[in-house]
Every structure is written in structure tokens, then in C-alpha cells.
Design an enzyme around this catalytic site. Sequence first.
Site, PDB file in Angstrom:
ATOM      1  N   HIS A 254       0.834  -1.203   0.000  1.00 49.75           N
ATOM      2  CA  HIS A 254       0.000   0.000   0.000  1.00 49.75           C
ATOM      3  C   HIS A 254       0.871   1.257   0.000  1.00 49.75           C
ATOM      4  O   HIS A 254       0.674   2.159  -0.831  1.00 49.75           O
ATOM      5  CB  HIS A 254      -0.897  -0.013   1.240  1.00 49.75           C
ATOM      6  CG  HIS A 254      -1.786   1.175   1.380  1.00 49.75           C
ATOM      7  ND1 HIS A 254      -3.113   1.160   1.002  1.00 49.75           N
ATOM      8  CD2 HIS A 254      -1.554   2.436   1.856  1.00 49.75           C
ATOM      9  CE1 HIS A 254      -3.647   2.356   1.230  1.00 49.75           C
ATOM     10  NE2 HIS A 254      -2.715   3.148   1.753  1.00 49.75           N
ATOM     11  N   GLU A 255       1.828   1.321   0.904  1.00 51.58           N
ATOM     12  CA  GLU A 255       2.674   2.514   0.989  1.00 51.58           C
ATOM     13  C   GLU A 255       3.584   2.651  -0.228  1.00 51.58           C
ATOM     14  O   GLU A 255       3.919   3.772  -0.635  1.00 51.58           O
ATOM     15  CB  GLU A 255       3.488   2.508   2.289  1.00 51.58           C
ATOM     16  CG  GLU A 255       2.660   2.508   3.567  1.00 51.58           C
ATOM     17  CD  GLU A 255       1.641   3.638   3.644  1.00 51.58           C
ATOM     18  OE1 GLU A 255       1.844   4.691   3.007  1.00 51.58           O
ATOM     19  OE2 GLU A 255       0.619   3.462   4.343  1.00 51.58           O
ATOM     20  N   HIS A 258       1.838   4.696  -2.785  1.00 53.25           N
ATOM     21  CA  HIS A 258       2.027   6.127  -2.560  1.00 53.25           C
ATOM     22  C   HIS A 258       3.418   6.570  -3.023  1.00 53.25           C
ATOM     23  O   HIS A 258       3.576   7.581  -3.715  1.00 53.25           O
ATOM     24  CB  HIS A 258       1.889   6.459  -1.067  1.00 53.25           C
ATOM     25  CG  HIS A 258       0.490   6.438  -0.556  1.00 53.25           C
ATOM     26  ND1 HIS A 258      -0.502   7.245  -1.073  1.00 53.25           N
ATOM     27  CD2 HIS A 258      -0.088   5.729   0.461  1.00 53.25           C
ATOM     28  CE1 HIS A 258      -1.634   7.021  -0.403  1.00 53.25           C
ATOM     29  NE2 HIS A 258      -1.401   6.109   0.531  1.00 53.25           N
ATOM     30  N   GLU A 284      -4.456   7.791  -3.089  1.00 53.02           N
ATOM     31  CA  GLU A 284      -5.024   6.531  -2.608  1.00 53.02           C
ATOM     32  C   GLU A 284      -5.392   5.594  -3.752  1.00 53.02           C
ATOM     33  O   GLU A 284      -5.367   4.379  -3.588  1.00 53.02           O
ATOM     34  CB  GLU A 284      -6.240   6.790  -1.724  1.00 53.02           C
ATOM     35  CG  GLU A 284      -5.891   7.320  -0.348  1.00 53.02           C
ATOM     36  CD  GLU A 284      -5.053   6.358   0.475  1.00 53.02           C
ATOM     37  OE1 GLU A 284      -5.261   5.127   0.365  1.00 53.02           O
ATOM     38  OE2 GLU A 284      -4.177   6.830   1.206  1.00 53.02           O
TER      39      GLU A 284
END
Length: 489
Positions: A254-255, A258, A284
Site C-alpha cells: 500500500h505505501e 504512494h 489513494e
Amino acid sequence: MTAFDELMAFQRETSALGQIAGRLGWDQETVMPRGAAPQRAEEMAAIEAVLHARRSDPRVAEWLDQAAPQDEVGKAQLREIRRAYDRAVKVPADLATAIARTTSAAQGTWAQARADEDVSSFLPVLEEVVSLKRQEGEALAQGGDVYDAMVEDYEPCTTGAQIAAIFDEMRPRLVALRAAVLERPEPAALTGSFDELTQMRLTQKLAVAFGYDLNNGRVDKAVHPFSSGSGLDVRITTRTSETDPFNCFYSTIHEVGHAAYEQGIDRDYLLTPLGRGVSMGVHESQSRIYENQLGRSRAFTGWLFDQMKDAFGDFGIADADAFYATVNRVHNGYIRTEADEVQYNLHIMLRFDLERALMAGDLQVSELEAAWNDRFKADFGYAVDKPSNGCLQDVHWSVGLFGYFPTYSLGNVYAGCLYQALRGAVPELDEQLAEGDTTGATAWLREHVQQHGGLYAPREIIQRASGVEPGPEPLLDYLEQKFSGLYGL
């Protein structure tokens, strides 16, 4: 130098100082000694005072009036500088400094309250944060809706009412899908013990597999995973649990979504307003598509299953199909960041409604825990068992990020649109993911979304990339198809 050149030089210096402030925040959440918190609050307040003075400097207005950009990029730079300037001049300098000082201190108070399961120790500082942020919202709104003014910081040109309408459209299908899934037998959960150093070694491999450039980044541990920085220095954090390696692996993926966005922006935009993600919703969309549509796909989980066997040996899951079901298991839980795809957006809707009520003055901070617990019981059907599983689980409110939460679900909506287009553009996607190769997907996202940074408005960049007007239907269709297959609906 022209007025435009002078403005851009000034802006680059301001952006560089902003990156330094961000690095202080990264340090605070990773390696800063706990006893340094009071001094760090003063440091954050001092640098915020400098930044606010620059962002509201009268010369910016003069340069904006005189600047004559020659191309689309220059016009976009001015658009973003003007938007930031118009907001900065509405907020008194002493208020901006007070917010920076208070939220820095509040973060440490929240972390200790969370560890102690003690809501009462956090409420006084949260009361102060809410009061300061409401003052800021009132200054920005100038008679308009306070919460809308806050959302503008994270998702420009979007209002609370528009978000509420999207959520109202999503909720019936999400609730119906959840009800149908929970009636079916639940796949096996992961059990056993997983060495945390081994998790971190594998999580580094996952980060690289998803295109994270470790020459310009690093992976550390924090209580709450996050991504920090832009351009040539983009850092991520994750967390480990001996009994739940998925928390580590999927927080990392997930990170990385980003971080890949920030690393993928055209380097010509470095330290300018276009040199960062255009909104948190678009941000996101990258983290969620990396984590879910790619990272939790049947194809990629087959590869991850083999990696986990190599790292941990036999860990109790029979084969790749069973592993895919375990990764995507829909189950009761309290924690937003650990929620399955079916229920995740319901966690966001709860937070959206509560923080909107806080900013409107319809909910008092003293009532927050009870309101959270009541709403959670109504939405999920069981009671919150402890504060760290309830209103203390997220860092966002302690650091003043009101208006941020709904962008998580907007990101899911945007990711649904992008994934629909990606499947058509990369027909061999599943074959690539089955080999642990994400480059087909990540290259497409870099070309169509990431490289543009802040060049286009949030909804415009999603529409340009996906070919459709952003809306929740592609996401809901994807969820229903995926989980109907998993659960035999």
C-alpha cells in the site's frame, strides 16, 4: 528574471523547506527518542511559522499578477500556487503555528493513550486540536461550510455533500455483498508464528517487486504505516506482527503505491507545486490498486504463496488457491487498515460522518468514544472491545487531518476506474503477476497517472487515464465479481 521565473525560484525554496518539515515528521514517527517530543513540537512550530510567512508573502500575489506562463505546465503551476496562496492568506500566522505545535505534541499523546488503552488521557489535547482546526476551517470557509474547506486541502474541488452522495450510492451494494459473503463458510485464517526479521526481508523484496526505488527511498517501522516525501527522497514505513505477516506485507505494498506515485512524477516538476501527487484521492488510487487489485489478485497471491513458503517453510496453507482465499478472507474485525475489501469503505464512512459532525459542532469531543462505539455496533453488528480497536486506532485526528479520511474511499473509487482500463490495456496482466512481475501494471500507471503529478485536476487525471467519468460502479462491479467467485455466490 521574469516575474514567473522569480515566483518559481521562490516556490522551489518554499517546497524545499516543506520537505524538511516532512522529514522532521518522518523522524518523529520512526526513530526520534520519546523524550524529545516537547522540543520537536517547538521545532515543528518554528518551521511552520517560516513556511506560513513564505506561503502568504505579498510578493507572491505580485508575481502572480505579473507572471505570463508560456505553456500548459506554466499555467498549471500558477493555478496551484494561486490556490495555495489564497488559502494561506486566510489563516492567521499565529493560528498556523499553534496548530503545528499542538498537533506535534498531540501525536505523542495519542500514541501513549493508544498503548495504555486510555481515551481520557487523549481527549484534552484532541479537544484543543479540534478547536484549532475548526478555527482554521472557519477562516478558510469565510462563511461557507467548514468541513468543505478542510476537504479542499486533500481533494480540491470536492465537497462533503458530494462525498456523502457517493457514499450513499455505494453503501447498499456493499452491505448486500457483505451480508451474502458472511453467510458462506469462512476460509481458513493464517495461524502460527512468523519471524519479524524474516517479514522485513520479504517486505523489502515486495517493495522492489512493485517498483519502489530504494536508491531514493527506505523502509522503516512505525506504529501507523505511512509514506513521506517526494522527488528524490520518498520514504515508507510498515509494521510487523509475529502472528500476522499480511499486516506487514500489504501495508508495505500500500505505501509503495504512494511512494511510486511520488517517485514517478516528471523530474522537471521537482520542488514545484506539480512535483507532488495532485490529491489524496488520486494518491489513494495508487496505493489501493497496488495493494488490492494487483497485490490481492489470484495471480499475484500465487507468487506470494511461493515466496512465503521459501521464507517461512510450511505455514499451514495447503496450496495457492487456499492462500488466495485466506488473503481475501472477509471477516469481523475492528481495524480499518486490516479490513477486507468488502468492508473497508464502511470503516471510512463511519469516520467521515463522525469528523464531519465534529467540525460542524454537532458532536463534542467528550462524546466521541460513545458515538464511535454506537456507530460501529450499528454498522458491523458487534461491540468495540477496547479503545485501540475503536476511536484510538488511527493517528489522523491527533495530527489534525480532518477531511482526509474520505479520500481513502475516493481512492478506491478511482482505483476501480483505473483497473477497468488497465485490464483492457494490459491483456497479459495475470500472466505477468503470476511471475511476480508488476511492471506491465506499474508502467501503465506511471504513464497515465503518476508522471503528471499535479498537472491536471484530480477527477480530470482519472478520467483521462480511464476514459470514464469517475464513479463507484467499476469498483462495485469488481468487488461483486471477485467475491462472488471466491465465495460461490
